[in-house]
Design a protein around this motif. Sequence first.
Motif, PDB file in Angstrom:
ATOM      1  N   SER A 284       0.849  -1.190   0.000  1.00  0.00           N
ATOM      2  CA  SER A 284       0.000   0.000   0.000  1.00  0.00           C
ATOM      3  C   SER A 284       0.884   1.238   0.000  1.00  0.00           C
ATOM      4  N   PRO A 285       0.328   2.411  -0.267  1.00  0.00           N
ATOM      5  CA  PRO A 285       1.142   3.634  -0.195  1.00  0.00           C
ATOM      6  C   PRO A 285       1.832   3.799   1.159  1.00  0.00           C
ATOM      7  N   ALA A 286       1.108   3.479   2.237  1.00  0.00           N
ATOM      8  CA  ALA A 286       1.681   3.657   3.581  1.00  0.00           C
ATOM      9  C   ALA A 286       2.822   2.685   3.835  1.00  0.00           C
ATOM     10  N   THR A 287       2.639   1.409   3.471  1.00  0.00           N
ATOM     11  CA  THR A 287       3.706   0.432   3.735  1.00  0.00           C
ATOM     12  C   THR A 287       4.925   0.709   2.870  1.00  0.00           C
ATOM     13  N   LEU A 288       4.711   1.162   1.629  1.00  0.00           N
ATOM     14  CA  LEU A 288       5.840   1.492   0.760  1.00  0.00           C
ATOM     15  C   LEU A 288       6.600   2.697   1.293  1.00  0.00           C
ATOM     16  N   ALA A 289       5.877   3.739   1.680  1.00  0.00           N
ATOM     17  CA  ALA A 289       6.519   4.950   2.207  1.00  0.00           C
ATOM     18  C   ALA A 289       7.264   4.656   3.504  1.00  0.00           C
ATOM     19  N   ASP A 290       6.661   3.846   4.368  1.00  0.00           N
ATOM     20  CA  ASP A 290       7.309   3.509   5.646  1.00  0.00           C
ATOM     21  C   ASP A 290       8.593   2.721   5.410  1.00  0.00           C
ATOM     22  N   ALA A 291       8.547   1.753   4.505  1.00  0.00           N
ATOM     23  CA  ALA A 291       9.742   0.946   4.233  1.00  0.00           C
ATOM     24  C   ALA A 291      10.855   1.806   3.652  1.00  0.00           C
ATOM     25  N   LEU A 292      10.517   2.705   2.747  1.00  0.00           N
ATOM     26  CA  LEU A 292      11.528   3.588   2.162  1.00  0.00           C
ATOM     27  C   LEU A 292      12.116   4.512   3.223  1.00  0.00           C
ATOM     28  N   HIS A 293      11.277   5.030   4.121  1.00  0.00           N
ATOM     29  CA  HIS A 293      11.767   5.901   5.193  1.00  0.00           C
ATOM     30  C   HIS A 293      12.727   5.143   6.109  1.00  0.00           C
ATOM     31  N   ARG A 294      12.381   3.924   6.487  1.00  0.00           N
ATOM     32  CA  ARG A 294      13.254   3.140   7.365  1.00  0.00           C
ATOM     33  C   ARG A 294      14.574   2.820   6.684  1.00  0.00           C
ATOM     34  N   LEU A 295      14.501   2.495   5.386  1.00  0.00           N
ATOM     35  CA  LEU A 295      15.725   2.175   4.656  1.00  0.00           C
ATOM     36  C   LEU A 295      16.659   3.375   4.602  1.00  0.00           C
ATOM     37  N   ARG A 296      16.112   4.537   4.328  1.00  0.00           N
ATOM     38  CA  ARG A 296      16.943   5.736   4.273  1.00  0.00           C
ATOM     39  C   ARG A 296      17.493   6.088   5.648  1.00  0.00           C
ATOM     40  N   SER A 297      16.720   5.859   6.689  1.00  0.00           N
ATOM     41  CA  SER A 297      17.182   6.156   8.044  1.00  0.00           C
ATOM     42  C   SER A 297      18.344   5.262   8.457  1.00  0.00           C
ATOM     43  N   ALA A 298      18.390   4.054   7.888  1.00  0.00           N
ATOM     44  CA  ALA A 298      19.444   3.097   8.230  1.00  0.00           C
ATOM     45  C   ALA A 298      20.663   3.217   7.334  1.00  0.00           C
ATOM     46  N   ALA A 299      20.658   4.186   6.409  1.00  0.00           N
ATOM     47  CA  ALA A 299      21.760   4.295   5.439  1.00  0.00           C
ATOM     48  C   ALA A 299      23.107   4.507   6.110  1.00  0.00           C
ATOM     49  N   SER A 300      23.117   5.218   7.230  1.00  0.00           N
ATOM     50  CA  SER A 300      24.387   5.494   7.915  1.00  0.00           C
ATOM     51  C   SER A 300      25.010   4.235   8.504  1.00  0.00           C
ATOM     52  N   GLN A 301      24.190   3.190   8.721  1.00  0.00           N
ATOM     53  CA  GLN A 301      24.694   1.928   9.273  1.00  0.00           C
ATOM     54  C   GLN A 301      25.181   0.977   8.180  1.00  0.00           C
ATOM     55  N   ARG A 302      24.916   1.338   6.939  1.00  0.00           N
ATOM     56  CA  ARG A 302      25.194   0.433   5.820  1.00  0.00           C
ATOM     57  C   ARG A 302      26.693   0.384   5.537  1.00  0.00           C
ATOM     58  N   SER A 303      27.213  -0.838   5.408  1.00  0.00           N
ATOM     59  CA  SER A 303      28.620  -1.018   5.046  1.00  0.00           C
ATOM     60  C   SER A 303      28.822  -0.682   3.570  1.00  0.00           C
ATOM     61  N   THR A 304      30.083  -0.654   3.154  1.00  0.00           N
ATOM     62  CA  THR A 304      30.388  -0.343   1.760  1.00  0.00           C
ATOM     63  C   THR A 304      29.740  -1.323   0.800  1.00  0.00           C
ATOM     64  N   ALA A 305      29.677  -2.572   1.190  1.00  0.00           N
ATOM     65  CA  ALA A 305      29.049  -3.615   0.379  1.00  0.00           C
ATOM     66  C   ALA A 305      28.393  -4.621   1.316  1.00  0.00           C
ATOM     67  N   PRO A 306      27.323  -5.273   0.876  1.00  0.00           N
ATOM     68  CA  PRO A 306      26.688  -6.290   1.722  1.00  0.00           C
ATOM     69  C   PRO A 306      27.592  -7.502   1.897  1.00  0.00           C
ATOM     70  N   ASN A 307      27.433  -8.186   3.000  1.00  0.00           N
ATOM     71  CA  ASN A 307      28.233  -9.368   3.289  1.00  0.00           C
ATOM     72  C   ASN A 307      27.611 -10.581   2.590  1.00  0.00           C
ATOM     73  N   LEU A 308      28.228 -11.022   1.509  1.00  0.00           N
ATOM     74  CA  LEU A 308      27.748 -12.184   0.749  1.00  0.00           C
ATOM     75  C   LEU A 308      28.791 -13.300   0.739  1.00  0.00           C
ATOM     76  N   GLN A 309      29.648 -13.324   1.756  1.00  0.00           N
ATOM     77  CA  GLN A 309      30.751 -14.282   1.783  1.00  0.00           C
ATOM     78  C   GLN A 309      30.278 -15.727   1.818  1.00  0.00           C
ATOM     79  N   ALA A 310      29.095 -15.978   2.380  1.00  0.00           N
ATOM     80  CA  ALA A 310      28.595 -17.351   2.477  1.00  0.00           C
ATOM     81  C   ALA A 310      28.018 -17.860   1.167  1.00  0.00           C
ATOM     82  N   ARG A 311      28.071 -17.025   0.112  1.00  0.00           N
ATOM     83  CA  ARG A 311      27.394 -17.373  -1.136  1.00  0.00           C
ATOM     84  C   ARG A 311      28.354 -17.486  -2.319  1.00  0.00           C
ATOM     85  N   GLY A 312      29.596 -17.858  -2.031  1.00  0.00           N
ATOM     86  CA  GLY A 312      30.579 -18.057  -3.090  1.00  0.00           C
ATOM     87  C   GLY A 312      30.322 -19.351  -3.853  1.00  0.00           C
TER      88      GLY A 312
END
Length: 350
Positions: free
Chosen positions: A291-319
């Motif tokens: 819904s518009p609300a769930t999409l907007a909320d998810a985008l807001h949370r993602l942007r709020s967490a940007a400062s915690q984001r590493s340079t790249a995601p950890n995908l080491q277990a998927r070689g």
Amino acid sequence: MDDRRIRVLQSFPEPRPTTNPYLIQLVASLPEDVEVVTFSWFRALLGRWEVFHVHWPETLLHGRTPMRALVHQILSLAVLLRIKVTRRALVRTMHNIAPHEQRSRRARWILALFDRWTTLTIDLSAVTIGSLGRPSLLIPHGDYADWFAGQKRETEVSGRLLFFGMIRPYKQVPALVSAFVALSDPDLSLRIVGQPHSAELAAAIETARAGDGRVTIEFGHASDARLVAEVTSAEVVVLPYREMVNSGAALLALSLGRPVIVPESVTTADLGAEVGPGWVELLDTAEPQVSPATLADALHRLRSAASQRSTAPNLQARGWATIGAAHAAAYRAAVRRVRWNFAPRTMSRN
């Protein structure tokens, strides 16, 4: 240790430009003592192989016309009978718990035989373990880092949301477009890139756009270069599926360094914990579709967490090197089981 060469029939034909890169990378990762044979009905019915590795059994039953579908269903039944009578191994990768689209009664009966006569399952996540009541090996879905290593990246466009991939009903793309159009932020945009499953689904997406110039659509298969350009130019990839047991699209986006918004599930929560904070945001699944609300909320949370984001995601277990070796072990375990009724324990590859 069994060093004898083993011959495996895969359930997909010779790779084409539209073939899922997961399948191509899987074959390339297998060790030299595994000989791969790609699928044809002649090879399945008369060829020499010890293991039939099936990914999406429902695709074997499909036909462009009802008559072709009937022929493919009869041939599938013949292959299953060959497996049963000659004691060959049937290995299944559990991409999903059940097919996403409705099938005829006859197709459901044949799919039930696939389930019943499976020797061993390869589970991409813990969610599907035990779903068929068969021995299983937990082998995660590999990443796409090497696959796209030589492709040119684009500059991120702030505010651009992207959906990409085959557009099928369960992925709820019309609902995503409707939810986005209801958002008033002029700095947001939405790209839809992929091949619709039907003309009706394409029309539903166009209708949902309602003339909103922030939404742009490119129907059709995207080349690797096009796909990399689309993903890397987006701020975030949105995959609002009705349910998500596994998702190659999410891993593809993460492999290209883009965060994802996906439906809340055990699998997606585990993926978020694996790759690190700020990379995976979960859509509230209390509502039947985004819904518009769930999409907007998810985008807001993602942007709020940007400062915690590493340079790249950890995908080491998927070689892929270890994934290929684990598949080879699964094939051999399946052969031992049909020959000597030896059932391997449920295992994981970490």
